[in-house]
Design a protein around this motif. Structure first.
Motif, short mmCIF file in Angstrom:
data_model
loop_
_atom_site.label_atom_id
_atom_site.label_comp_id
_atom_site.label_asym_id
_atom_site.label_seq_id
_atom_site.Cartn_x
_atom_site.Cartn_y
_atom_site.Cartn_z
N ILE A 24 0.86 -1.18 0.00
CA ILE A 24 0.00 0.00 0.00
C ILE A 24 0.90 1.23 0.00
O ILE A 24 1.84 1.31 0.80
CB ILE A 24 -0.91 0.03 1.24
CG1 ILE A 24 -1.78 -1.24 1.27
CG2 ILE A 24 -1.77 1.30 1.25
CD1 ILE A 24 -2.57 -1.41 2.54
N ARG A 25 0.63 2.15 -0.90
CA ARG A 25 1.43 3.38 -1.03
C ARG A 25 2.92 3.07 -1.24
O ARG A 25 3.80 3.76 -0.74
CB ARG A 25 1.27 4.28 0.19
CG ARG A 25 -0.12 4.75 0.47
CD ARG A 25 -0.17 5.67 1.65
NE ARG A 25 -1.52 5.76 2.16
CZ ARG A 25 -1.85 6.30 3.30
NH1 ARG A 25 -0.92 6.82 4.08
NH2 ARG A 25 -3.09 6.34 3.70
N GLN A 27 4.56 0.76 0.13
CA GLN A 27 5.14 0.19 1.35
C GLN A 27 4.58 -1.22 1.56
O GLN A 27 3.41 -1.47 1.30
CB GLN A 27 4.75 1.04 2.57
CG GLN A 27 5.17 2.47 2.52
CD GLN A 27 6.62 2.61 2.93
OE1 GLN A 27 7.17 1.79 3.66
NE2 GLN A 27 7.26 3.65 2.45
N ASP A 60 7.10 6.43 10.62
CA ASP A 60 6.27 5.81 9.58
C ASP A 60 5.85 4.38 9.92
O ASP A 60 5.50 3.60 9.05
CB ASP A 60 6.99 5.85 8.23
CG ASP A 60 8.31 5.07 8.24
OD1 ASP A 60 8.74 4.63 9.32
OD2 ASP A 60 8.89 4.91 7.17
N THR A 66 -6.95 5.32 3.74
CA THR A 66 -8.09 6.12 3.30
C THR A 66 -9.25 5.17 3.04
O THR A 66 -9.06 3.94 2.92
CB THR A 66 -7.78 6.88 1.99
OG1 THR A 66 -7.58 5.91 0.94
CG2 THR A 66 -6.55 7.77 2.12
N GLU A 69 -8.55 3.25 -0.11
CA GLU A 69 -7.54 2.20 0.06
C GLU A 69 -8.15 0.99 0.77
O GLU A 69 -7.90 -0.15 0.40
CB GLU A 69 -6.35 2.73 0.86
CG GLU A 69 -5.48 3.69 0.10
CD GLU A 69 -4.47 4.40 0.97
OE1 GLU A 69 -3.40 4.74 0.44
OE2 GLU A 69 -4.72 4.61 2.18
#
Length: 89
Positions: A24-25, A27, A60, A66, A69
């Motif tokens: 995701i993103r 990562q 992080d 979101t 997502e």
């Protein structure tokens, strides 16, 4: 037993964990519920422990998905629940 055999058995034992890692993103991440299951605690207790000890984690370490997502991930992995213990039929 050879080293190769032991290594293969070890890698096979990691398969259930590997299947719970998503991208995701850009990562590689695990969902809090999957980490909680791994550590045999409730998701709520895992999140409380992280918040209590937040200084021990990199900035992080966690992030909130979101809505888009989450919906995309739910579709990809077949999560049906929409609330606490509720399932859409």
């Amino acid at each position: 037993m050879t080293r190769h055999y032991i290594y293969n058995r070890f890698m096979d034992s990691l398969e259930p964990i590997k299947r719970k890692i998503y991208e995701i993103r850009g990562q590689r991440v695990m969902l809090d519920r999957d980490l909680a299951e791994l550590y045999q605690v409730t998701t709520g207790n895992l999140n409380k422990a992280v918040k209590r000890n937040i200084r021990r984690f990199p900035l992080d370490f966690m992030f909130q998905l979101t809505k888009e997502e989450w919906n995309s991930l739910r579709f990809q992995i077949g999560i049906l629940e929409t609330g606490r213990g509720k399932y859409k039929r």
